[in-house]
Structure formats: structure tokens, C-alpha cells
Design a protein around this motif. Structure first.
Motif, mmCIF file in Angstrom:
data_model
loop_
_atom_site.group_PDB
_atom_site.id
_atom_site.type_symbol
_atom_site.label_atom_id
_atom_site.label_comp_id
_atom_site.label_asym_id
_atom_site.label_seq_id
_atom_site.Cartn_x
_atom_site.Cartn_y
_atom_site.Cartn_z
ATOM 1 N N VAL A 126 0.851 -1.185 0.000
ATOM 2 C CA VAL A 126 0.000 0.000 0.000
ATOM 3 C C VAL A 126 0.891 1.240 0.000
ATOM 4 C CG1 VAL A 126 -1.711 1.323 1.306
ATOM 5 C CG2 VAL A 126 -1.860 -1.177 1.210
ATOM 6 N N ALA A 127 0.590 2.205 -0.851
ATOM 7 C CA ALA A 127 1.398 3.421 -0.931
ATOM 8 C C ALA A 127 1.380 4.156 0.406
ATOM 9 C CB ALA A 127 0.864 4.338 -2.034
ATOM 10 N N SER A 153 -4.745 -5.031 8.987
ATOM 11 C CA SER A 153 -4.905 -4.169 7.816
ATOM 12 C C SER A 153 -5.067 -5.051 6.587
ATOM 13 C CB SER A 153 -3.688 -3.260 7.638
ATOM 14 O OG SER A 153 -3.474 -2.461 8.783
ATOM 15 N N PHE A 154 -5.998 -4.667 5.706
ATOM 16 C CA PHE A 154 -6.267 -5.436 4.501
ATOM 17 C C PHE A 154 -5.679 -4.740 3.273
ATOM 18 C CE2 PHE A 154 -9.615 -6.669 7.449
ATOM 19 C CZ PHE A 154 -9.608 -8.045 7.336
ATOM 20 N N SER A 155 -5.270 -5.544 2.301
ATOM 21 C CA SER A 155 -4.697 -4.995 1.075
ATOM 22 C C SER A 155 -5.789 -4.621 0.088
ATOM 23 C CB SER A 155 -3.767 -6.032 0.428
ATOM 24 O OG SER A 155 -4.535 -7.101 -0.118
ATOM 25 N N ALA A 156 -5.393 -3.881 -0.943
ATOM 26 C CA ALA A 156 -6.331 -3.511 -2.003
ATOM 27 C C ALA A 156 -6.837 -4.760 -2.726
ATOM 28 C CB ALA A 156 -5.645 -2.563 -2.994
ATOM 29 N N VAL A 157 -5.991 -5.789 -2.836
ATOM 30 C CA VAL A 157 -6.398 -7.035 -3.483
ATOM 31 C C VAL A 157 -7.536 -7.686 -2.708
ATOM 32 C CG1 VAL A 157 -5.678 -9.385 -4.048
ATOM 33 C CG2 VAL A 157 -4.159 -7.468 -4.537
ATOM 34 N N LEU A 165 -15.785 -8.000 2.312
ATOM 35 C CA LEU A 165 -14.862 -7.025 2.902
ATOM 36 C C LEU A 165 -15.034 -5.654 2.264
ATOM 37 C CD1 LEU A 165 -11.517 -9.028 3.254
ATOM 38 C CD2 LEU A 165 -13.019 -8.245 5.092
ATOM 39 N N GLY A 166 -15.210 -5.638 0.941
ATOM 40 C CA GLY A 166 -15.362 -4.379 0.229
ATOM 41 C C GLY A 166 -16.540 -3.565 0.724
ATOM 42 N N VAL A 215 -0.848 -13.023 5.472
ATOM 43 C CA VAL A 215 -1.622 -13.924 4.629
ATOM 44 C C VAL A 215 -1.490 -13.474 3.180
ATOM 45 C CG1 VAL A 215 -3.897 -14.905 4.145
ATOM 46 C CG2 VAL A 215 -3.266 -14.340 6.504
ATOM 47 N N HIS A 216 -1.143 -14.402 2.292
ATOM 48 C CA HIS A 216 -1.125 -14.093 0.867
ATOM 49 C C HIS A 216 -1.872 -15.196 0.123
ATOM 50 C CE1 HIS A 216 2.504 -16.682 1.215
ATOM 51 N NE2 HIS A 216 2.184 -17.084 -0.001
ATOM 52 N N ASP A 217 -2.186 -14.930 -1.148
ATOM 53 C CA ASP A 217 -2.962 -15.896 -1.920
ATOM 54 C C ASP A 217 -2.061 -16.745 -2.799
ATOM 55 O OD1 ASP A 217 -2.246 -14.340 -4.104
ATOM 56 O OD2 ASP A 217 -4.265 -13.630 -4.534
ATOM 57 N N GLN A 218 -2.674 -17.551 -3.659
ATOM 58 C CA GLN A 218 -1.920 -18.477 -4.498
ATOM 59 C C GLN A 218 -1.069 -17.771 -5.536
ATOM 60 O OE1 GLN A 218 -5.229 -17.997 -4.393
ATOM 61 N NE2 GLN A 218 -6.291 -18.782 -6.202
ATOM 62 N N HIS A 219 -1.285 -16.485 -5.707
ATOM 63 C CA HIS A 219 -0.478 -15.706 -6.647
ATOM 64 C C HIS A 219 0.557 -14.849 -5.923
ATOM 65 C CE1 HIS A 219 -3.402 -17.000 -9.568
ATOM 66 N NE2 HIS A 219 -4.380 -16.422 -8.895
ATOM 67 N N ALA A 220 0.771 -15.137 -4.630
ATOM 68 C CA ALA A 220 1.733 -14.422 -3.788
ATOM 69 C C ALA A 220 1.332 -12.968 -3.564
ATOM 70 C CB ALA A 220 3.141 -14.506 -4.371
ATOM 71 N N ARG A 221 0.059 -12.649 -3.756
ATOM 72 C CA ARG A 221 -0.412 -11.294 -3.497
ATOM 73 C C ARG A 221 -0.787 -11.179 -2.020
ATOM 74 N NH1 ARG A 221 -5.260 -10.740 -7.714
ATOM 75 N NH2 ARG A 221 -5.846 -12.596 -6.516
ATOM 76 N N PRO A 222 -0.308 -10.125 -1.325
ATOM 77 C CA PRO A 222 -0.648 -9.971 0.094
ATOM 78 C C PRO A 222 -2.126 -9.666 0.263
ATOM 79 C CG PRO A 222 0.476 -8.012 -0.716
ATOM 80 C CD PRO A 222 0.553 -9.032 -1.816
ATOM 81 N N LEU A 223 -2.742 -10.281 1.272
ATOM 82 C CA LEU A 223 -4.160 -10.071 1.557
ATOM 83 C C LEU A 223 -4.367 -9.306 2.856
ATOM 84 C CD1 LEU A 223 -5.521 -13.612 0.615
ATOM 85 C CD2 LEU A 223 -5.584 -11.525 -0.782
ATOM 86 N N GLU A 224 -3.666 -9.689 3.899
ATOM 87 C CA GLU A 224 -3.817 -8.989 5.173
ATOM 88 C C GLU A 224 -2.616 -9.247 6.056
ATOM 89 O OE1 GLU A 224 -4.338 -10.407 8.443
ATOM 90 O OE2 GLU A 224 -5.634 -12.159 8.179
ATOM 91 N N ILE A 225 -2.442 -8.350 7.023
ATOM 92 C CA ILE A 225 -1.430 -8.528 8.062
ATOM 93 C C ILE A 225 -2.079 -8.190 9.396
ATOM 94 C CG2 ILE A 225 -0.528 -6.194 7.659
ATOM 95 C CD1 ILE A 225 2.179 -7.199 8.674
ATOM 96 N N THR A 226 -1.850 -9.043 10.379
ATOM 97 C CA THR A 226 -2.410 -8.865 11.712
ATOM 98 C C THR A 226 -1.283 -8.866 12.728
ATOM 99 O OG1 THR A 226 -4.531 -9.913 11.207
ATOM 100 C CG2 THR A 226 -3.870 -9.885 13.510
#
Length: 247
Positions: A126-127, A153-157, A165-166, A215-226
Motif C-alpha cells: 500500500v502506498a 490491515s487489509f490490502s487492495a487485493v 470485505l469491500g 496472509v497471501h494468496d496463491q499468486h503471492a499477493r498480500p491479503l492482510e497482516i495482523t
């Protein structure tokens, strides 16, 4: 997707090529190369993988769809072979550690649309100074001694891929109660395979430990950090687990 058939077997007399490709793909589904529910590569990648045309791949997928072995939705095709039920580990609850609040505990959870805590933005790509959905959790035992606090915190993805969530963005004022207990279920239903990495470290000079979950998904995109802070006495631990996407 690793190639599991390095040498193409000869075609039986009159057997269409797409049938052989369908059989090979079924073999990869059954041997676990492609787990149940996993998203399949696109037609172009499958064509390169099997060394055939995209039209042949398209015909093979159509055949597997008719047989109920592959399903297609707006995000693409995925394996739909029946598999063993996915057992979500007890420590996979959201927020991390929340389900361990004891009997009589007082808990509170809110969400806000705000700049994430230091370190979260970088982990989520996140910028700087850009807001996102931030979940805050607080729990205390009846006697007030067992205290847990968590910030997620949740990512834009995550916000773009997970409809539930949206929806929180418009009402994330930091005051109303937020029930995100099923957040990981929502992510899985959105077709995301969840790769968790939890790091547990002791806080120097205190009886507390800090749990940092990424937590990231199968494409290595970050989803959230706690980041969870709780009273405990234990050595640092790191453990990982994967929760497959829901079929």
C-alpha cells in the motif's frame, strides 16, 4: 503447473487429440498436481504445457466441464474433483487468537478506513499515507488480567476480490461494531487459497508475546497482516499453513 507427462503416448486409432489432453489433465487433477478447487492456468499456458493448440485445450476443458471435473466462473476454470473436507486449523480464526478469549471475556471489534500502522503498508504494498480497511480487536478476561489486542490491515487485493470485505469501506468509521469472524471463509469463497505465516515472539521485559500473521494468496499477493499482543510466557515460534480455496 509441472509437466507430469514428458512423453506423449501415441493416439489410439481414431482418438481425438483433445480426449488425450483431457485424460492427461484428469491425471494431474487426480494425483494432486492440481488440488481440488485450485484455479487452472489459462488456455494459452495449458496449450504450451501440453504442446497442443488452444482450440484443443478448449475442447478438452469443455469435455471435462460436461463430466463435472472442471467448473468455470467469472474468475476462470478450477478443478472440481471431490476431495477430503478442508479442516480449518483451530488457530486459523480471525482475528488471530480471537477464539481463545475465555468465558466471561469482554470483547470489542471495530473497522476504520484509515492509514495502516507503520510496517503494514509496506507488507501490503500500500502506498505511504494511503488509507485502507483497518480492523481493531480488543479482548479482556472478566478479571481484566488476560488482555489481547489485535490490529489487522487489509490490502487492495483483498478488498477488490472479497465482496464482503469491500462492503465495509462505506461504514468503516471506527465506532460501529464489526463482525469479521468469517473473513477467511469469505476469502476462500472468492477463490483465494490462503497461505498463512504466523511469527510469535516474546516482548522483552514483559510477560507478553506478539503474533504477526501475514496472509497471501496463491499468486503471492498480500491479503492482510495482523499484529496481536497477548499475555503469555513462551519462546518464539514460526509456523505456516495453507487453507485451500473453497470449491
Amino acid at each position: 503447473m509441472a509437466r507430469t507427462t514428458p512423453h506423449d503416448p501415441p493416439l489410439a486409432a481414431g482418438e481425438p487429440l483433445y480426449r488425450r489432453i483431457a485424460a492427461e489433465l484428469v491425471g494431474e487433477l487426480r494425483d494432486g498436481t492440481v488440488p481440488p478447487g485450485e484455479r487452472l492456468p489459462g488456455e494459452r499456458q495449458l496449450a504450451e504445457h501440453f504442446g497442443v493448440s488452444r482450440e484443443t485445450v478448449r475442447q478438452a476443458l469443455q469435455m471435462l466441464r460436461r463430466d463435472g471435473l472442471v467448473a468455470t466462473d467469472r474468475r476462470g476454470s478450477h478443478a472440481s474433483l471431490p476431495g477430503p473436507p478442508v479442516e480449518t486449523p483451530a488457530f486459523a480464526g480471525f482475528p488471530v487468537g480471537a477464539r481463545y478469549a475465555g468465558h466471561g471475556a469482554v470483547t470489542r471489534a471495530t473497522v476504520a478506513w484509515e492509514t495502516p500502522p507503520p510496517g503494514h503498508a509496506k507488507a501490503l504494498l500500500v502506498a505511504p499515507a494511503r488509507p485502507t480497511l483497518v480492523h481493531r480487536y480488543w479482548s479482556a478476561s472478566a478479571d481484566g488480567r488476560d488482555l489481547r489486542t489485535a490490529v489487522t490491515s487489509f490490502s487492495a487485493v483483498a478488498l477488490a476480490e472479497v465482496e464482503e470485505l469491500g462492503r465495509y469501506r462505506d461504514r468503516a468509521d471506527g465506532t460501529g461494531a464489526a463482525e469479521l469472524r468469517r473473513a477467511y471463509d469469505w476469502m476462500r469463497r472468492a477463490g483465494l487459497t490462503l497461505h498463512h505465516r504466523d511469527t510469535i515472539t516474546r516482548t522483552a521485559g514483559t510477560p507478553s508475546v506478539r503474533v504477526t500473521r501475514r496472509v497471501h494468496d496463491q499468486h503471492a499477493r498480500p491479503l492482510e497482516i495482523t499484529e496481536l499482543v497477548m499475555d503469555a510466557q513462551q519462546d518464539a515460534l514460526v509456523y505456516e499453513f495453507t487453507v485451500p480455496a473453497a470449491v
